[in-house]
Design a protein around this motif. Structure first.
Motif, PDB file in Angstrom:
ATOM      1  N   ALA A 214       0.815  -1.218   0.000  1.00 20.71           N
ATOM      2  CA  ALA A 214       0.000   0.000   0.000  1.00 20.71           C
ATOM      3  C   ALA A 214       0.845   1.263   0.000  1.00 20.71           C
ATOM      4  O   ALA A 214       0.328   2.358  -0.212  1.00 20.71           O
ATOM      5  CB  ALA A 214      -0.930   0.015   1.218  1.00 20.71           C
ATOM      6  N   THR A 215       2.149   1.123   0.225  1.00 15.04           N
ATOM      7  CA  THR A 215       3.025   2.289   0.282  1.00 15.04           C
ATOM      8  C   THR A 215       4.206   2.101  -0.662  1.00 15.04           C
ATOM      9  O   THR A 215       4.498   0.978  -1.094  1.00 15.04           O
ATOM     10  CB  THR A 215       3.554   2.513   1.716  1.00 15.04           C
ATOM     11  N   GLU A 216       4.869   3.200  -0.968  1.00 13.71           N
ATOM     12  CA  GLU A 216       6.080   3.156  -1.790  1.00 13.71           C
ATOM     13  C   GLU A 216       7.031   4.245  -1.323  1.00 13.71           C
ATOM     14  O   GLU A 216       6.598   5.283  -0.802  1.00 13.71           O
ATOM     15  CB  GLU A 216       5.745   3.344  -3.270  1.00 13.71           C
ATOM     16  N   SER A 217       8.289   4.005  -1.491  1.00 15.00           N
ATOM     17  CA  SER A 217       9.309   4.957  -1.051  1.00 15.00           C
ATOM     18  C   SER A 217       9.731   5.848  -2.215  1.00 15.00           C
ATOM     19  O   SER A 217       9.985   5.357  -3.321  1.00 15.00           O
ATOM     20  CB  SER A 217      10.527   4.211  -0.497  1.00 15.00           C
ATOM     21  N   HIS A 218       9.796   7.155  -1.972  1.00 16.21           N
ATOM     22  CA  HIS A 218      10.249   8.117  -2.971  1.00 16.21           C
ATOM     23  C   HIS A 218      11.633   8.675  -2.636  1.00 16.21           C
ATOM     24  O   HIS A 218      12.050   9.673  -3.213  1.00 16.21           O
ATOM     25  CB  HIS A 218       9.246   9.270  -3.093  1.00 16.21           C
ATOM     26  N   SER A 219      12.295   8.071  -1.685  1.00 14.69           N
ATOM     27  CA  SER A 219      13.616   8.567  -1.291  1.00 14.69           C
ATOM     28  C   SER A 219      14.630   8.317  -2.399  1.00 14.69           C
ATOM     29  O   SER A 219      14.516   7.357  -3.174  1.00 14.69           O
ATOM     30  CB  SER A 219      14.077   7.895   0.002  1.00 14.69           C
ATOM     31  N   ILE A 220      15.617   9.191  -2.493  1.00 11.57           N
ATOM     32  CA  ILE A 220      16.660   9.095  -3.508  1.00 11.57           C
ATOM     33  C   ILE A 220      17.772   8.189  -2.988  1.00 11.57           C
ATOM     34  O   ILE A 220      18.279   8.393  -1.879  1.00 11.57           O
ATOM     35  CB  ILE A 220      17.211  10.484  -3.859  1.00 11.57           C
ATOM     36  N   SER A 221      18.121   7.189  -3.771  1.00 11.26           N
ATOM     37  CA  SER A 221      19.171   6.257  -3.358  1.00 11.26           C
ATOM     38  C   SER A 221      20.474   6.589  -4.074  1.00 11.26           C
ATOM     39  O   SER A 221      20.472   7.118  -5.191  1.00 11.26           O
ATOM     40  CB  SER A 221      18.758   4.813  -3.671  1.00 11.26           C
ATOM     41  N   PHE A 222      21.589   6.287  -3.431  1.00 11.57           N
ATOM     42  CA  PHE A 222      22.916   6.552  -3.988  1.00 11.57           C
ATOM     43  C   PHE A 222      23.658   5.240  -4.237  1.00 11.57           C
ATOM     44  O   PHE A 222      23.358   4.216  -3.618  1.00 11.57           O
ATOM     45  CB  PHE A 222      23.736   7.424  -3.027  1.00 11.57           C
ATOM     46  N   ARG A 223      24.630   5.314  -5.132  1.00 11.44           N
ATOM     47  CA  ARG A 223      25.524   4.187  -5.388  1.00 11.44           C
ATOM     48  C   ARG A 223      26.865   4.472  -4.718  1.00 11.44           C
ATOM     49  O   ARG A 223      27.283   5.625  -4.620  1.00 11.44           O
ATOM     50  CB  ARG A 223      25.740   4.005  -6.892  1.00 11.44           C
ATOM     51  N   GLN A 224      27.488   3.449  -4.282  1.00 12.12           N
ATOM     52  CA  GLN A 224      28.838   3.606  -3.738  1.00 12.12           C
ATOM     53  C   GLN A 224      29.833   3.643  -4.896  1.00 12.12           C
ATOM     54  O   GLN A 224      29.766   2.810  -5.804  1.00 12.12           O
ATOM     55  CB  GLN A 224      29.176   2.464  -2.783  1.00 12.12           C
ATOM     56  N   ILE A 225      30.744   4.624  -4.862  1.00 12.77           N
ATOM     57  CA  ILE A 225      31.720   4.793  -5.941  1.00 12.77           C
ATOM     58  C   ILE A 225      33.125   4.910  -5.361  1.00 12.77           C
ATOM     59  O   ILE A 225      33.308   5.218  -4.177  1.00 12.77           O
ATOM     60  CB  ILE A 225      31.396   6.034  -6.799  1.00 12.77           C
TER      61      ILE A 225
ATOM     62  N   GLY B 246      35.681   7.399  -9.718  1.00  9.03           N
ATOM     63  CA  GLY B 246      34.241   7.352  -9.897  1.00  9.03           C
ATOM     64  C   GLY B 246      33.701   5.997 -10.264  1.00  9.03           C
ATOM     65  O   GLY B 246      32.522   5.868 -10.626  1.00  9.03           O
ATOM     66  N   GLY B 247      34.507   4.964 -10.192  1.00  8.56           N
ATOM     67  CA  GLY B 247      34.039   3.623 -10.533  1.00  8.56           C
ATOM     68  C   GLY B 247      33.062   3.078  -9.493  1.00  8.56           C
ATOM     69  O   GLY B 247      33.149   3.398  -8.298  1.00  8.56           O
ATOM     70  N   ARG B 248      32.120   2.247  -9.956  1.00  8.03           N
ATOM     71  CA  ARG B 248      31.130   1.646  -9.058  1.00  8.03           C
ATOM     72  C   ARG B 248      31.792   0.646  -8.113  1.00  8.03           C
ATOM     73  O   ARG B 248      32.695  -0.101  -8.492  1.00  8.03           O
ATOM     74  CB  ARG B 248      30.060   0.920  -9.869  1.00  8.03           C
ATOM     75  N   ILE B 249      31.324   0.651  -6.896  1.00 11.26           N
ATOM     76  CA  ILE B 249      31.731  -0.345  -5.915  1.00 11.26           C
ATOM     77  C   ILE B 249      30.613  -1.378  -5.834  1.00 11.26           C
ATOM     78  O   ILE B 249      29.476  -1.056  -5.493  1.00 11.26           O
ATOM     79  CB  ILE B 249      31.982   0.280  -4.530  1.00 11.26           C
TER      80      ILE B 249
END
Length: 352
Positions: free
Chosen positions: A23-34, A39-42
């Motif tokens: 019934a709910t959803e999250s609108h929070s912004i998620s980050f990637r670890q770099i 700047g490469g992805r972890i």
């Protein structure tokens, strides 16, 4: 909406096939670890400890670790055959007033959708029964490897379910309340009530996540190669020395924000941590010229009123009055003399 669980609601001897939907959803912004250098992805890779090979999601199962480190494999088939009636059933155990549920117990919310046409009739029956009784249903169900407690209530024309924590999962609030002995005065409570009344109510639909909006602005600026927006200066604050003044100023500020006129007594300035200023009223003097002046005016008013009455009914002159009285006396004397003479004459005739 995609269902996350299929089962049935057990309502006495009535079984209602349903689908469980978030019934709910999250609108929070998620980050990637770099990697900060390039700047490469972890990434986290899942590797088997025995052969040190990376495994895919389809190769990963569940297992329970014993105290000695031994792993007991548990398959989805094992979980599907749990000796538990709530494995695929939302089992209603009671109906209680909604205020019996402590909001601290509430967890995730779900919508219960009728699964197929045959489920529409019993689903509607349960929904209307909940509406008319003004109660909620308490149920048990199993989800994600554990039995849970739930509360069923009606939202619009849908039955919703809130996951509940078990009562023993709620910690007692010991040692949280202030230990100091504080006395709150009635005037302070009155001002707090006035502040709450001034702030009034709010439509929750008008509230939004300002932090997420500000974060989106920063991301958009960085993506365009621009400098991120400046952080606004925080509102000036100060050490509160006078609670009454702070409450009064809060009421005034709330009224100004709503475009209302300020009312009540003048509040002391305490925004910068300064003490409230007390202004004494001047003492009343026992005898003043200002007090004598109204008395003089009242006397003059009475004199003028008496003079007006005298003018409206003028008196006859004293000389005229005396003359009239003298004239009346002379006339009366002459009449008496005539009567006396006539009496004597009558008496003489009788003697002869």
């Amino acid at each position: 909406m995609r269902s996350i669980w299929n089962g049935a609601i057990s309502f006495g001897l009535v079984s209602i096939p349903i689908k469980l939907v978030n019934a709910t959803e999250s609108h929070s912004i998620s980050f990637r670890q770099i990697h900060t250098e390039d700047g490469g992805r972890i990434r986290y890779r899942k590797v088997c400890e025995l052969d040190e090979h990376e495994v895919t999601a389809g190769e990963i199962g569940k297992g329970y670790e014993e105290a000695d480190g031994t792993i007991v494999p548990i398959t989805d088939e094992d979980l599907a055959h749990l000796p538990l009636p709530t494995a695929r059933t939302i089992d209603i155990v009671a109906f209680v007033p909604a205020d019996r549920i402590d909001p601290l117990q509430m967890e995730h919310a779900y919508y219960l959708a009728a699964s197929g046409a045959p489920a529409a009739k019993p689903y509607t029956l349960l929904r209307e029964a909940l509406k008319r009784s003004n109660r909620v249903a308490i149920a048990k169900f199993a989800l994600r490897g554990r039995e849970r407690l739930g509360m069923l209530r009606v939202v619009d024309d849908v039955i919703a379910m809130h996951g509940l924590l078990w009562p023993d999962e709620i910690r007692a609030p010991q040692g949280v309340a202030p230990e100091e002995d504080v006395t709150v005065r009635d005037k302070e409570l009155d001002l707090a009530d006035a502040l709450m009344d001034t702030l009034g109510e709010v439509d929750l639909a008008d509230l939004h996540d300002e932090y997420r909006e500000a974060l989106e602005e920063v991301i958009a600026a960085k993506s365009a190669g621009e400098a991120p927006p400046e952080t606004p200066e925080p509102a000036p604050g100060g050490k509160v020395l006078d609670l009454m003044a702070a409450l009064e100023n809060s009421v005034k500020a709330a009224k100004r924000s709503r475009g209302e006129e300020e009312g009540g007594a003048e509040a002391a300035e305490a925004a910068d941590g300064e003490e409230a200023e007390v202004r004494h009223l001047p003492r009343r003097k026992t005898t003043t010229a200002a007090q004598k002046e109204p008395a003089k005016k009242a006397t003059a008013k009475k004199t003028a009123s008496s003079a007006k009455k005298t003018t409206s009914t003028p008196k006859k002159p004293a000389s005229t009055t005396k003359s009239t009285q003298s004239k009346k006396t002379t006339t009366t004397g002459k009449a008496a003399t005539k009567k006396a003479t006539a009496k004597k004459t009558t008496s003489g005739k009788r003697t002869a």
